[in-house]
Design a protein around this motif. Structure first.
Motif, PDB file in Angstrom:
ATOM      1  N   LEU A 312       0.880  -1.174   0.000  1.00 38.36           N
ATOM      2  CA  LEU A 312       0.000   0.000   0.000  1.00 38.36           C
ATOM      3  C   LEU A 312       0.915   1.221   0.000  1.00 38.36           C
ATOM      4  N   THR A 313       1.067   1.829  -1.178  1.00 36.61           N
ATOM      5  CA  THR A 313       2.058   2.890  -1.355  1.00 36.61           C
ATOM      6  C   THR A 313       1.604   4.221  -0.795  1.00 36.61           C
ATOM      7  N   LEU A 314       0.373   4.571  -1.037  1.00 38.95           N
ATOM      8  CA  LEU A 314      -0.143   5.882  -0.636  1.00 38.95           C
ATOM      9  C   LEU A 314      -1.562   5.709  -0.131  1.00 38.95           C
ATOM     10  N   SER A 315      -1.839   6.277   1.027  1.00 36.82           N
ATOM     11  CA  SER A 315      -3.178   6.129   1.592  1.00 36.82           C
ATOM     12  C   SER A 315      -3.469   7.328   2.488  1.00 36.82           C
ATOM     13  N   THR A 316      -3.702   8.461   1.867  1.00 33.24           N
ATOM     14  CA  THR A 316      -3.943   9.707   2.607  1.00 33.24           C
ATOM     15  C   THR A 316      -5.411   9.800   2.987  1.00 33.24           C
ATOM     16  N   ARG A 317      -5.790   8.982   3.953  1.00 33.84           N
ATOM     17  CA  ARG A 317      -7.208   8.898   4.305  1.00 33.84           C
ATOM     18  C   ARG A 317      -7.425   9.387   5.734  1.00 33.84           C
ATOM     19  N   GLU A 318      -8.669   9.727   6.045  1.00 28.58           N
ATOM     20  CA  GLU A 318      -8.933  10.452   7.269  1.00 28.58           C
ATOM     21  C   GLU A 318      -8.696   9.658   8.552  1.00 28.58           C
ATOM     22  N   GLN A 319      -8.678   8.338   8.498  1.00 28.36           N
ATOM     23  CA  GLN A 319      -8.521   7.604   9.747  1.00 28.36           C
ATOM     24  C   GLN A 319      -7.064   7.298  10.059  1.00 28.36           C
ATOM     25  N   HIS A 320      -6.146   7.816   9.220  1.00 28.07           N
ATOM     26  CA  HIS A 320      -4.735   7.562   9.426  1.00 28.07           C
ATOM     27  C   HIS A 320      -4.067   8.709  10.189  1.00 28.07           C
TER      28      HIS A 320
END
Length: 453
Positions: A312-320
């Motif tokens: 998982l290279t990029l995961s700019t999500r709100e729960q991170h």
């Protein structure tokens, strides 16, 4: 048995923490007219399992299934043949039980599938990078608008009048929370899209222009011309595609200059399913915009032993972590639908997709030619892929309803999509796919001829 583990004391403490006096305070943003003030009238408070089953079976018999009638509905959800092998593969245990692939060492299958899916979407859209899917086409459209605002630092959004009204409504709803200015328009009921009219609405404050391709009336706008006009003003062009099969026959949006391409992937691998779950597609033409993309991206790498692997290279999500800098509040992707899309696309291959698109267009041309000969029917479009608009002598919505009662699902009355636009009341949007037979087309023509006589 009801499972309510919280006590009155628990609830009181929770309300105190969030500063609410009663539970009803949590619903003040819901219009009072939309709130229930008691049990639903006519619905029993309880019933036996057998009684509920009998009741639901009686209700189901009122349905007219897509496969049981001449079917010409479209407007963003299309009936295509999905091979049985797609359902067989996506139900394999290693796929069906997988969830979020945070631990790559135990999620290589899921990650590889998503990587392949991204590659397919990027090639289909003519873009450099695609993400691992969104909820559906309409939410992907809003995410593209929000991304354009982050990139350009502008707040004015120009919507094509021929954008699907449901997509436009999602954009307007979300813009209330971002204070974006939405410059919308109504569709002109004419043979060609009003490209010049759209271009005149683009100014120096415009962050993005959103255009559908093919559009809600089935027409093909001049994407390249609109892209040039948008770029001249420093705006991004967002192209929405609700029928991915069309891209087996027409040029990709990225090839025509779109900066962001989004759409609905339901046509490939996913059934109609009473309107969902569906599959949002999202891609960018330029790699420099990747970090502003919403959702997640899977990437290819090598492990400590030099073997090919996926992460998982990029995961700019709100729960991170650093959630205040997240690009989106969408917390997941439509993983199973993305898998179905990828499996079906793999089975088709490039040649298969082009052949499928050609068959859709052939049957659509046949339907348009035959409908044009029906007295009281006028085919609006000069260009189309597998969907076009007809004008009938009479109230289209009433005619569509009557034909449905007679067992012919004739299309979508435009007044359902644009209830406030009176001059559109004669329009019906007709969709034709490879599942449509020539007998179905003849049945539609005969039924219209009888109703319009």
């Amino acid at each position: 048995m009801r499972y309510l583990p919280l006590t009155d004391t628990d609830r009181a403490e929770m309300l105190d923490v969030i500063g609410a006096s009663t539970i009803d305070d949590l619903f003040v943003d819901v219009p009072e007219a939309a709130r229930l003030d008691g049990p639903i009238e006519g619905l029993p408070l309880h019933a036996s399992e057998m009684a509920v089953e009998r009741h639901m079976r009686r209700l189901s018999k009122k349905n007219l299934a897509a496969a049981d009638a001449p079917f010409f509905l479209g407007a963003g959800a299309y009936r295509h043949h999905v091979p049985a092998s797609v359902d067989h593969i996506i139900q394999r245990g290693e796929f069906l039980t997988a969830y979020t692939p945070y631990q790559p060492e135990i999620a290589q299958g899921t990650l590889q599938m998503l990587f392949e899916f991204q590659t397919q979407v990027a090639r289909l859209y003519g873009c450099a990078v695609a993400n691992a899917s969104m909820y559906d086409g309409s939410t992907a459209c809003w995410e593209a608008v929000a991304m354009a605002g982050r990139v350009t630092k502008k707040k004015r959004v120009v919507l094509s009048g021929a954008l699907h009204p449901h997509y436009a409504e999602v954009v307007r709803t979300m813009a209330k929370f971002t204070e974006d200015e939405i410059a919308g328009a109504a569709p002109a009921l004419q043979a060609q899209p009003d490209n010049d009219g759209l271009i005149t609405r683009i100014d120096e404050q415009t962050s993005c222009v959103v255009v559908q391709y093919p559009d809600i009336l089935g027409r093909l706008p001049d994407v390249a011309k609109i892209a040039d006009a948008a770029h001249e003003k420093g705006a991004l062009l967002i192209v929405v595609n609700t029928e991915p099969v069309a891209l087996g026959a027409i040029k990709s949006p990225g090839e025509l200059g779109a900066d962001i391409v989004v759409g609905e992937g339901q046509s490939i691998g996913v059934g109609l399913n009473f309107g969902g779950p569906y599959l949002g597609l999202f891609a960018v033409r330029d790699q420099k915009h990747v970090r502003q993309m919403p959702g997640r991206l899977c990437g290819e790498t090598t492990d400590a032993e030099g073997k090919r692997g996926f992460v998982l290279t990029l995961s700019t999500r709100e729960q991170h972590i650093r959630r205040e800098k997240a690009t989106s509040n969408i917390c997941t992707n439509s993983g199973l639908c993305a898998l179905a899309f990828s499996v079906h696309m793999t089975l088709l291959g490039e040649k298969g997709l082009r052949a499928l698109a050609a068959e859709n267009h052939r049957l659509t041309c046949l339907a348009a030619d035959r409908l044009a000969k029906v007295p009281g029917v006028t085919v609006l479009n000069d260009t189309f892929f597998n969907e076009f608009t007809i004008l009938v002598d009479g109230d289209a919505r009433g005619i569509v309803r009557e034909l449905a009662e007679d067992g012919v699902l004739a299309g979508v009355a435009l007044s359902r999509l644009f209830p406030d636009k009176e001059d559109i009341a004669r329009g019906i949007l007709v969709a034709v796919t490879e599942t449509t037979s020539e007998d179905d087309i003849d049945a539609l023509c005969s039924a219209l001829k009888e109703k319009l006589a």
